[in-house]
Write an enzyme that holds these catalytic residues in place. Structure first.
Site, PDB file in Angstrom:
ATOM      1  N   ARG A 184      80.521   9.572  14.387  1.00  0.00           N
ATOM      2  CA  ARG A 184      80.401   9.165  12.981  1.00  0.00           C
ATOM      3  C   ARG A 184      81.131   7.840  12.809  1.00  0.00           C
ATOM      4  O   ARG A 184      82.015   7.531  13.616  1.00  0.00           O
ATOM      5  CB  ARG A 184      81.063  10.213  12.073  1.00  0.00           C
ATOM      6  CG  ARG A 184      80.367  11.545  12.101  1.00  0.00           C
ATOM      7  CD  ARG A 184      81.127  12.585  11.279  1.00  0.00           C
ATOM      8  NE  ARG A 184      80.494  13.878  11.429  1.00  0.00           N
ATOM      9  CZ  ARG A 184      81.146  15.042  11.466  1.00  0.00           C
ATOM     10  NH1 ARG A 184      82.463  15.073  11.335  1.00  0.00           N
ATOM     11  NH2 ARG A 184      80.487  16.168  11.610  1.00  0.00           N
TER      12      ARG A 184
ATOM     13  N   ARG B 265      80.900  14.561   1.879  1.00  0.00           N
ATOM     14  CA  ARG B 265      81.428  13.904   3.084  1.00  0.00           C
ATOM     15  C   ARG B 265      80.442  12.876   3.632  1.00  0.00           C
ATOM     16  O   ARG B 265      80.829  11.941   4.347  1.00  0.00           O
ATOM     17  CB  ARG B 265      81.759  14.969   4.149  1.00  0.00           C
ATOM     18  CG  ARG B 265      82.637  14.448   5.259  1.00  0.00           C
ATOM     19  CD  ARG B 265      83.103  15.551   6.186  1.00  0.00           C
ATOM     20  NE  ARG B 265      82.013  16.044   7.035  1.00  0.00           N
ATOM     21  CZ  ARG B 265      82.166  16.983   7.988  1.00  0.00           C
ATOM     22  NH1 ARG B 265      83.346  17.533   8.176  1.00  0.00           N
ATOM     23  NH2 ARG B 265      81.146  17.373   8.710  1.00  0.00           N
TER      24      ARG B 265
ATOM     25  N   ARG C  45      74.227  23.565   9.386  1.00  0.00           N
ATOM     26  CA  ARG C  45      75.653  23.872   9.276  1.00  0.00           C
ATOM     27  C   ARG C  45      75.916  24.961   8.231  1.00  0.00           C
ATOM     28  O   ARG C  45      76.796  25.804   8.406  1.00  0.00           O
ATOM     29  CB  ARG C  45      76.453  22.597   8.971  1.00  0.00           C
ATOM     30  CG  ARG C  45      76.649  21.748  10.207  1.00  0.00           C
ATOM     31  CD  ARG C  45      77.183  20.356   9.941  1.00  0.00           C
ATOM     32  NE  ARG C  45      77.158  19.591  11.174  1.00  0.00           N
ATOM     33  CZ  ARG C  45      78.228  19.233  11.894  1.00  0.00           C
ATOM     34  NH1 ARG C  45      79.429  19.525  11.455  1.00  0.00           N
ATOM     35  NH2 ARG C  45      78.096  18.564  13.015  1.00  0.00           N
TER      36      ARG C  45
HETATM   37  N1  LIG Z   1      91.012  21.665  -0.507  1.00  0.00           N
HETATM   38  C1  LIG Z   1      90.065  20.750  -0.576  1.00  0.00           C
HETATM   39  N2  LIG Z   1      89.560  20.399  -1.776  1.00  0.00           N
HETATM   40  C2  LIG Z   1      88.569  19.462  -1.869  1.00  0.00           C
HETATM   41  N3  LIG Z   1      88.017  18.829  -0.813  1.00  0.00           N
HETATM   42  C3  LIG Z   1      88.474  19.142   0.394  1.00  0.00           C
HETATM   43  C4  LIG Z   1      89.510  20.109   0.589  1.00  0.00           C
HETATM   44  N4  LIG Z   1      89.754  20.210   1.910  1.00  0.00           N
HETATM   45  C5  LIG Z   1      88.914  19.353   2.531  1.00  0.00           C
HETATM   46  N5  LIG Z   1      88.154  18.701   1.627  1.00  0.00           N
HETATM   47  C6  LIG Z   1      87.090  17.717   1.889  1.00  0.00           C
HETATM   48  O1  LIG Z   1      85.989  18.458   2.423  1.00  0.00           O
HETATM   49  C7  LIG Z   1      85.308  17.700   3.422  1.00  0.00           C
HETATM   50  C8  LIG Z   1      85.247  18.537   4.697  1.00  0.00           C
HETATM   51  O2  LIG Z   1      86.547  18.636   5.257  1.00  0.00           O
HETATM   52  P1  LIG Z   1      86.792  18.474   6.812  1.00  0.00           P
HETATM   53  O3  LIG Z   1      86.020  17.314   7.334  1.00  0.00           O
HETATM   54  O4  LIG Z   1      88.260  18.479   7.016  1.00  0.00           O
HETATM   55  O5  LIG Z   1      86.134  19.839   7.314  1.00  0.00           O
HETATM   56  P2  LIG Z   1      86.051  20.434   8.769  1.00  0.00           P
HETATM   57  O6  LIG Z   1      86.283  21.877   8.651  1.00  0.00           O
HETATM   58  O7  LIG Z   1      86.949  19.683   9.695  1.00  0.00           O
HETATM   59  O8  LIG Z   1      84.540  20.158   9.158  1.00  0.00           O
HETATM   60  P3  LIG Z   1      83.862  19.996  10.615  1.00  0.00           P
HETATM   61  O9  LIG Z   1      83.992  21.315  11.287  1.00  0.00           O
HETATM   62  O10 LIG Z   1      82.458  19.624  10.308  1.00  0.00           O
HETATM   63  O11 LIG Z   1      84.586  18.903  11.360  1.00  0.00           O
HETATM   64  C9  LIG Z   1      86.083  16.397   3.597  1.00  0.00           C
HETATM   65  O12 LIG Z   1      85.396  15.371   2.904  1.00  0.00           O
HETATM   66  C10 LIG Z   1      87.444  16.693   2.959  1.00  0.00           C
HETATM   67  O13 LIG Z   1      88.014  15.529   2.404  1.00  0.00           O
HETATM   68  N1  LIG Z   2      83.334  25.796  20.659  1.00  0.00           N
HETATM   69  C1  LIG Z   2      83.734  24.574  20.326  1.00  0.00           C
HETATM   70  N2  LIG Z   2      83.530  24.104  19.081  1.00  0.00           N
HETATM   71  C2  LIG Z   2      83.976  22.879  18.787  1.00  0.00           C
HETATM   72  C3  LIG Z   2      84.637  22.068  19.718  1.00  0.00           C
HETATM   73  N3  LIG Z   2      84.956  20.882  19.122  1.00  0.00           N
HETATM   74  C4  LIG Z   2      84.527  20.974  17.860  1.00  0.00           C
HETATM   75  N4  LIG Z   2      83.945  22.164  17.636  1.00  0.00           N
HETATM   76  C5  LIG Z   2      83.358  22.686  16.406  1.00  0.00           C
HETATM   77  O1  LIG Z   2      82.101  22.095  16.191  1.00  0.00           O
HETATM   78  C6  LIG Z   2      81.798  22.134  14.804  1.00  0.00           C
HETATM   79  C7  LIG Z   2      81.217  20.833  14.361  1.00  0.00           C
HETATM   80  O2  LIG Z   2      82.128  19.779  14.534  1.00  0.00           O
HETATM   81  P1  LIG Z   2      81.771  18.316  13.976  1.00  0.00           P
HETATM   82  O3  LIG Z   2      82.910  17.436  14.429  1.00  0.00           O
HETATM   83  O4  LIG Z   2      80.454  17.917  14.541  1.00  0.00           O
HETATM   84  O5  LIG Z   2      81.703  18.443  12.471  1.00  0.00           O
HETATM   85  C8  LIG Z   2      83.107  22.466  14.087  1.00  0.00           C
HETATM   86  O6  LIG Z   2      83.033  23.818  13.654  1.00  0.00           O
HETATM   87  C9  LIG Z   2      84.154  22.336  15.162  1.00  0.00           C
HETATM   88  O7  LIG Z   2      85.214  23.263  14.982  1.00  0.00           O
HETATM   89  C10 LIG Z   2      84.842  22.594  21.033  1.00  0.00           C
HETATM   90  O8  LIG Z   2      85.418  21.958  21.915  1.00  0.00           O
HETATM   91  N5  LIG Z   2      84.381  23.829  21.280  1.00  0.00           N
END
Ligand SMILES: Nc1ncnc2c1ncn2[C@@H]1O[C@H](COP(=O)(O)OP(=O)(O)OP(=O)(O)O)[C@@H](O)[C@H]1O
Ligand SMILES: Nc1nc2c(ncn2[C@@H]2O[C@H](COP(=O)(O)O)[C@@H](O)[C@H]2O)c(=O)[nH]1
Length: 198
Positions: free
Chosen positions: A44, A137, A148
């Site tokens: 990204r 996002r 997703r």
């Molecule tokens: N408590 C909250 N309230 C509002 N927005 C939030 C909150 N926590 C996270 N966000 C927003 O929600 C979006 C998704 O959060 P984040 O990218 O951290 O999710 P993630 O679980 O890491 O997703 P992925 O598994 O796809 O990487 C982001 O734009 C973030 O800024």
């Molecule tokens: N099993 C695994 N899941 C993983 C790993 N690294 C990330 N993730 C999960 O993939 C989704 C999507 O991630 P994104 O960065 O494309 O939004 C998210 O639920 C991550 O937790 C891994 O090494 N193994």
């Protein structure tokens, strides 16, 4: 594997795992280290190869999996993701708490290893809120967003399995969710800080 107990952060895409993780890594810079996963998805904007992920082709990743270099790997929303042994070892070599951000298939696979992490599921207050966060996002196409959301429903069902997670955090209010995360990790943080001072 040696050193402090690792931490697994799991939960639906968009639940807020990376947001919480970034806060933790910022507040405890030298205490926690991120396990840099491999993925076949496209970077990204702003993502850095080797820091956010190791961005690889399907062929490259399959070759390394076949060579036994991965602790776990999974197919998620049309792409491969996996944790290499090297990713975890790199963090543990620094005597840091290794944090893995992985999906629920990864959780189930890690359970079959000797890694012995603390398992935490980060969940959204509702699917509607999750959808809004993912849309806001602006990282997904309509197709990948729907994939997703489907995966999120499965994740939320599977995560009800008793004993699968040590803690479930409902990420409604970010500061409250972060406090719950820190409280769960306090003991490991203290142990790691003490081992630095001894
Ligand atoms: N408590 C909250 N309230 C509002 N927005 C939030 C909150 N926590 C996270 N966000 C927003 O929600 C979006 C998704 O959060 P984040 O990218 O951290 O999710 P993630 O679980 O890491 O997703 P992925 O598994 O796809 O990487 C982001 O734009 C973030 O800024
Ligand atoms: N099993 C695994 N899941 C993983 C790993 N690294 C990330 N993730 C999960 O993939 C989704 C999507 O991630 P994104 O960065 O494309 O939004 C998210 O639920 C991550 O937790 C891994 O090494 N193994």
């Amino acid at each position: 594997m040696q050193g402090p107990r690792p931490v697994v952060l799991s939960g639906p895409s968009g639940a807020g795992k990376s947001t919480l993780l970034k806060k933790l890594l910022k507040d405890y810079e030298n205490i926690f280290g991120f396990s840099v996963s491999h993925t076949t998805r496209q970077p990204r904007p702003g993502e850095v190869n080797g820091k956010d992920y190791h961005f690889v082709t399907r062929e490259e990743m399959q070759k390394e999996i076949d060579a036994g270099e991965f602790i776990e790997h999974a197919e998620f929303s049309g792409n491969m993701y996996g944790t290499s042994k090297g990713a975890v070892q790199a963090v543990q070599a620094q005597n840091q708490i290794c944090v893995l951000d992985i999906d629920i298939q990864g959780v189930k696979n890690i359970k079959r290893t000797d890694l012995n992490p603390i398992y935490i599921s980060v969940q959204p207050p509702s699917i509607d809120i999750l959808e809004k966060r993912l849309r806001d996002r602006k990282t997904e196409t309509e197709e990948s967003l729907l994939k997703r959301l489907t995966a999120a429903r499965v994740d939320l069902e599977l995560s009800k399995e008793p004993g699968l997670f040590d803690l479930v955090i409902i990420n409604d209010d970010l500061e409250k969710a972060y406090s719950e995360l820190k409280e769960m990790l306090l003991e490991e943080i203290k142990k790691t800080q003490e081992s630095r001072n001894s």
